[in-house]
Design a protein around this motif. Structure first.
Motif, PDB file in Angstrom:
ATOM      1  N   TRP A  67      13.457  28.486 -47.581  1.00 51.61           N
ATOM      2  CA  TRP A  67      13.444  27.171 -46.793  1.00 51.61           C
ATOM      3  C   TRP A  67      13.051  27.470 -45.244  1.00 51.61           C
ATOM      4  CZ3 TRP A  67      15.482  25.347 -42.259  1.00 51.61           C
ATOM      5  CH2 TRP A  67      15.763  23.929 -42.431  1.00 51.61           C
ATOM      6  N   VAL A  68      13.645  28.306 -44.522  1.00 52.47           N
ATOM      7  CA  VAL A  68      13.381  28.380 -43.128  1.00 52.47           C
ATOM      8  C   VAL A  68      11.705  28.761 -43.048  1.00 52.47           C
ATOM      9  CG1 VAL A  68      13.713  30.791 -42.950  1.00 52.47           C
ATOM     10  CG2 VAL A  68      14.125  29.090 -40.975  1.00 52.47           C
ATOM     11  N   SER A  69      11.104  29.708 -43.996  1.00 54.99           N
ATOM     12  CA  SER A  69       9.706  29.860 -43.998  1.00 54.99           C
ATOM     13  C   SER A  69       8.884  28.840 -44.072  1.00 54.99           C
ATOM     14  CB  SER A  69       9.483  31.219 -44.809  1.00 54.99           C
ATOM     15  OG  SER A  69      10.112  32.082 -44.394  1.00 54.99           O
ATOM     16  N   THR A  70       9.400  27.854 -45.012  1.00 51.95           N
ATOM     17  CA  THR A  70       8.646  26.441 -45.315  1.00 51.95           C
ATOM     18  C   THR A  70       8.438  25.685 -44.308  1.00 51.95           C
ATOM     19  OG1 THR A  70       8.997  26.698 -47.757  1.00 51.95           O
ATOM     20  CG2 THR A  70       8.476  24.550 -46.960  1.00 51.95           C
ATOM     21  N   PHE A  71       9.692  25.359 -43.460  1.00 51.89           N
ATOM     22  CA  PHE A  71       9.618  24.527 -42.546  1.00 51.89           C
ATOM     23  C   PHE A  71       9.269  24.938 -41.023  1.00 51.89           C
ATOM     24  CE2 PHE A  71      12.134  22.114 -45.286  1.00 51.89           C
ATOM     25  CZ  PHE A  71      11.908  20.738 -44.982  1.00 51.89           C
ATOM     26  N   TYR A  72       9.429  26.338 -40.805  1.00 53.97           N
ATOM     27  CA  TYR A  72       9.026  26.899 -39.535  1.00 53.97           C
ATOM     28  C   TYR A  72       8.070  28.184 -39.952  1.00 53.97           C
ATOM     29  CZ  TYR A  72      12.793  24.328 -38.137  1.00 53.97           C
ATOM     30  OH  TYR A  72      13.739  23.094 -37.917  1.00 53.97           O
ATOM     31  N   PRO A  73       6.988  27.889 -40.548  1.00 53.41           N
ATOM     32  CA  PRO A  73       6.191  29.213 -40.916  1.00 53.41           C
ATOM     33  C   PRO A  73       5.450  29.964 -39.608  1.00 53.41           C
ATOM     34  CG  PRO A  73       4.855  27.092 -41.133  1.00 53.41           C
ATOM     35  CD  PRO A  73       6.279  26.652 -40.719  1.00 53.41           C
TER      36      PRO A  73
END
Length: 319
Positions: free
Chosen positions: A207-213
């Motif tokens: 999730w966090v890598s999707t929204f904040y790559p």
């Protein structure tokens, strides 16, 4: 079938513009508790995400203000909602020891809220049926001491389906609470209690890598009066460098039928300092900021798309 505008706005409204440097300060608290929070910020950052975290000494310099009121439980505002809280008031609180393994997960959990993550057990697709009176009694006791209203808001209230992405529930998420036996009636396998393993789950990391790559540092130069098209999907972001030819007041804006959050930063030796921002989501206008930009300094403009109109044609320009 296209996803409705309202749903996209509600889904993405709490997310930060990627590349934001979130400043946090401690309003009180002993050194071991502060160190535990610092370690939790570092654990999120070590995933390689595009957000930055910086500790500052003064509450007036911080978007995230952290207290350790032992009578107030542990909580945090969600994502960009922290910007609506008055300076001098905390946006996050820790109500118990963070130096245990459970405390480590608590620190990760509350920072997850600040990044824009809701409670996992409030996912409308989880299928949880509660014994509500037992839930009120449990969370009304120590260490939380919550009122019925707080318990309903943090546990029993289901998030509107338009505000969540997908239809899955991750009981292993760091955003999932630990629940003792007897509070959950369904699913049956959790009648004996729900015990997340602690720490970040695989879905949390995704999730966090999707929204904040990770950021692409080679942002293209945005020239004055030159419109640059934005070919973005909902949640995607475009970044541009600005090197103003003269010191004066400028306008920076998006164009077209779209809902965006637009942020201008000054690049001070790699430290992105917020200059101005605007969010036009849900409004029939375009995001626009008026800023004084100085010749010889470097700036970055970032536009994150919530929703694009039927034409899909949007652009950003400064003049």
């Amino acid at each position: 079938m296209a996803v409705p505008r309202e749903r996209l706005i509600r889904l993405l409204r709490s997310q930060w513009v990627n590349g934001t440097r979130l400043h946090y300060c401690f309003m009180d608290g002993p050194a071991p508790q502060r160190d535990a929070v610092r370690a939790a910020f570092a654990e999120w950052k070590d995933l390689g995400i595009g957000l930055e975290f910086a500790e500052v000494a003064e509450p007036g310099e911080a978007e995230v203000r952290i207290a350790f009121d032992q009578s107030d439980g542990s909580w945090s505002y969600i994502g960009r909602d922290v910007l609506q809280i008055q300076v001098g008031e905390p946006t996050m609180n820790f109500g118990w020891d963070l130096t245990t393994e459970y405390g480590r997960s608590t620190a990760l959990h509350e920072i997850g809220h600040t990044l824009g993550m809701p409670h996992e057990h409030q996912n409308p697709f989880a299928g949880i049926v509660w014994d509500e009176e037992k839930v009120y009694a449990y969370f009304g006791g120590p260490p939380n001491g919550w009122s019925r209203q707080q318990t309903h808001h943090n546990v029993l209230r289901k998030i509107d389906p338009s505000e969540v992405e997908g239809s899955t529930w991750d009981p292993d998420s760091v955003m999932e609470y630990w629940f003792p036996a007897g509070l959950i009636r369904e699913p049956a396998r959790f009648q004996a209690g729900l015990n997340p393993p602690g720490g970040l789950s695989a879905a949390d990391r995704e999730w966090v890598s999707t929204f904040y790559p990770p950021l692409d540092t080679s942002a293209p130069l945005l020239e004055p009066f030159a419109s640059r098209p934005l070919s973005l999907a909902p949640g995607e972001q475009a970044d541009f460098r600005i090197e103003p030819p003269a010191s004066r007041s400028y306008q920076v804006a998006t164009f077209g039928t779209a809902d965006t959050v637009l942020v201008v930063f000054e690049d001070v030796d790699g430290d992105m300092r917020h200059v101005a921002s605007d969010d036009d989501s849900g409004e029939d206008r375009n995001a626009t900021v008026t800023v004084t930009l100085l010749h010889g300094r470097r700036y970055v403009v970032r536009a994150r798309l919530y929703w694009a109109g039927a034409s899909g044609q949007t652009a950003v320009m400064y003049w």
